[in-house]
Design a protein around this motif. Structure first.
Motif: not given
Ligand code: ZN
Length: 510
Positions: A291, A293-294, A365, A368
């Motif tokens: 995602c 945010r990763c 993360c 996720c």
């Molecule tokens: Zn993520």
């Protein structure tokens, strides 16, 4: 041994506008140290106070993300290329309009909201067979693919630069239901790139304009409009009846909100982002894939990355990126091809070059990963460090206590003080090309990026008023000047746009 380090557009003001810098070193850490020695202005953007690489800046060795290798100790061989990839989303000056942000309006009756792979696919009418014949004769799409598109749905977050071309192509391709979330009105300055709107639409709601255009392209599809700002309260409900979410946002709070809501709702995110000449695209939040945010666990501090309103954008750029997003949405719905999952596409319009970087799902993360800490939607303005100050704390009486409390000045107050004959040093921190468009009489131009090496031109004892276009960059300039010992610095609230609105309407706005 010199190794080439590619500098992204937002950081080029700190490298004398160079898009690549050769640095010496045998590891990534040594190279970055040499880079920041050559261009000291970069240091604060790349490293935090502890000397660690900032979390919103990723460094790639060729096409590998070095976070998963030995980071700074990673050895570099001759011929390698280092890429610095900061997060780009627009910026903080695009305000989420909270006043208008609660009304949820659905123009269309919607129809069957059933989604998922086990649903019955609708058949095609004779009109549809005529319209989509170029799809139908292609084995990769064919009748079944077109029926999937008819049953499919995409929610576009925003009817702006990215949402315009994306929604138009999705409509033309026959995606059965297209939703658009927006609450803005069409402005003259939108027309340079937001091709879904025309000159007669200026002043209309973007939703009404977009719906008319999409219906004109294809009356056989449903267009649903939501006149609201996407928020933590409404995101999951809005996303629920759609197969794919298309992220056409232009600011970090909505960007992170869209990502997190996609992960929580289990909806793939066809992501796109643009800045000046450079675009990014990927597909986030699929079952197996990473995602947003990763890639960027945290946003940059407010003001560090300028918005398109401040930094500008080449009009055709969102056309390219928006159409890539639409392509990915169509591929996800029909299940054809290789989706842009786990790959981060970077497009440089000036060099006309695409680069592709590998992207891995981060087990740590916060959204996720295997032990997520974000399990519901949060306050994304706060997360992005945007705390809208109460008006009373901003509206200070400049005359009473200029040294201690006053941080801002309004356009009207500035005019009054200038008319009174007060001695003020006016500093415009915009770029020279912006200064050519309009200016406040008597200002000196010191672009924000030049300020660290030019502030000595200013007198610390003078009362200084800094301004930019809307107040974001100048707030940063004011903070910087205070940090180097200037005690009497005021930021012109609302920038030159407010000055033109309130004081000098004869000047053009941009
Ligand atoms: Zn993520």
């Amino acid at each position: 041994m010199a190794t080439r380090i590619l500098i992204p557009t937002p950081l080029r003001p700190y490298t004398d506008k160079k898009d690549a810098v050769d640095a010496d070193g045998t590891t990534v850490g040594e190279l970055l140290a040499d880079l920041t020695k050559r261009h000291s202005g970069l240091k604060a953007h790349l490293f935090n106070e502890q000397g660690k690489l900032r979390s919103f800046v990723n460094v790639y060795l060729n096409d590998e993300d070095i976070r998963y290798l030995q980071k700074e100790e990673t050895k570099v061989s001759s011929g390698d290329t280092i890429s610095i990839i900061p997060s780009v989303a627009g910026g903080v000056e695009t305000t989420l309009d909270r006043d208008r942000g609660v009304r949820l309006e659905q123009d269309s009756t919607g129809g069957d909201p059933t989604t998922g792979s086990d649903r019955e696919l609708p058949s095609l009418t004779n009109d549809e067979i005529r319209r989509y014949s170029r799809h139908l004769i292609m084995p990769e799409v064919g009748v079944d693919g077109q029926r999937k598109l008819k049953a499919g749905s995409v929610l576009c977050i925003g009817a702006g630069g990215l949402g315009s071309p994306a929604a138009m192509y999705l409509a033309a391709a026959g995606v059965g239901r297209i939703g658009i979330v927006d609450f803005d009105v069409v402005d003259f300055s939108n027309l340079q790139r937001q091709i879904i709107h025309g000159t007669p639409d200026v002043g209309r709601s973007k939703l009404a304009s977009a719906k008319d255009r999409l219906t004109a392209i294809n009356p056989l599809i449903e267009v649903e409009t939501y006149e609201t700002a996407l928020s933590s309260e409404n995101a999951l409900k809005l996303f629920e009846p759609y197969d794919v979410i298309l992220d056409g946002t232009d600011n970090f709070p909505t960007r992170y909100l869209t990502n997190d809501a996609c992960v929580l709702a289990g909806k793939p995110n066809a992501y796109g982002s643009i800045f000046r000449f450079e675009g990014q695209a990927s597909v986030f939040a699929t079952q197996q894939g990473p995602c947003y945010r990763c890639l960027y666990p945290e946003p940059p501090p407010p003001g560090l990355v300028p918005s398109c309103a401040e930094g500008g954008v080449l009009g055709v750029l969102p056309g390219v990126i928006g159409v890539i997003q639409a392509t990915e949405a169509i591929k996800l719905i029909t299940g054809i091809g290789e989706p842009l999952v786990g790959r981060f596409l970077i497009y440089d319009a000036l060099r006309m070059r695409f680069r592709e970087l590998k992207l891995k799902k981060d087990p740590d993360c916060p959204v996720c990963g295997t032990h997520p800490t974000v399990t519901r939607l949060i306050d994304y303005e706060q997360f992005c460090g945007i705390h809208p100050a109460a008006p009373e704390t901003l509206t200070v009486k400049v005359q009473d206590n200029a040294q201690k409390n006053a941080l801002d000045i309004s356009a009207v107050e500035l005019k009054e003080r200038l008319d009174r004959g007060d001695t003020l040093t006016l500093v415009d921190v915009r770029e020279p090309n912006e200064y050519q468009i309009n200016r406040i009489p008597g200002t000196s131009l010191i672009p924000l990026g030049d300020l660290p090496r030019r502030y000595a031109e200013l007198n610390r004892d003078d009362e200084i008023v800094v301004h930019c276009k809307m107040g974001g960059r100048s707030a940063k300039a004011a903070d910087f000047l205070r940090s180097v010992g200037f005690s009497r610095v005021l930021n012109l609230r609302g920038g030159i746009l407010d000055w033109i609105d309130k004081v000098d309407p004869s000047q053009p706005k941009y």
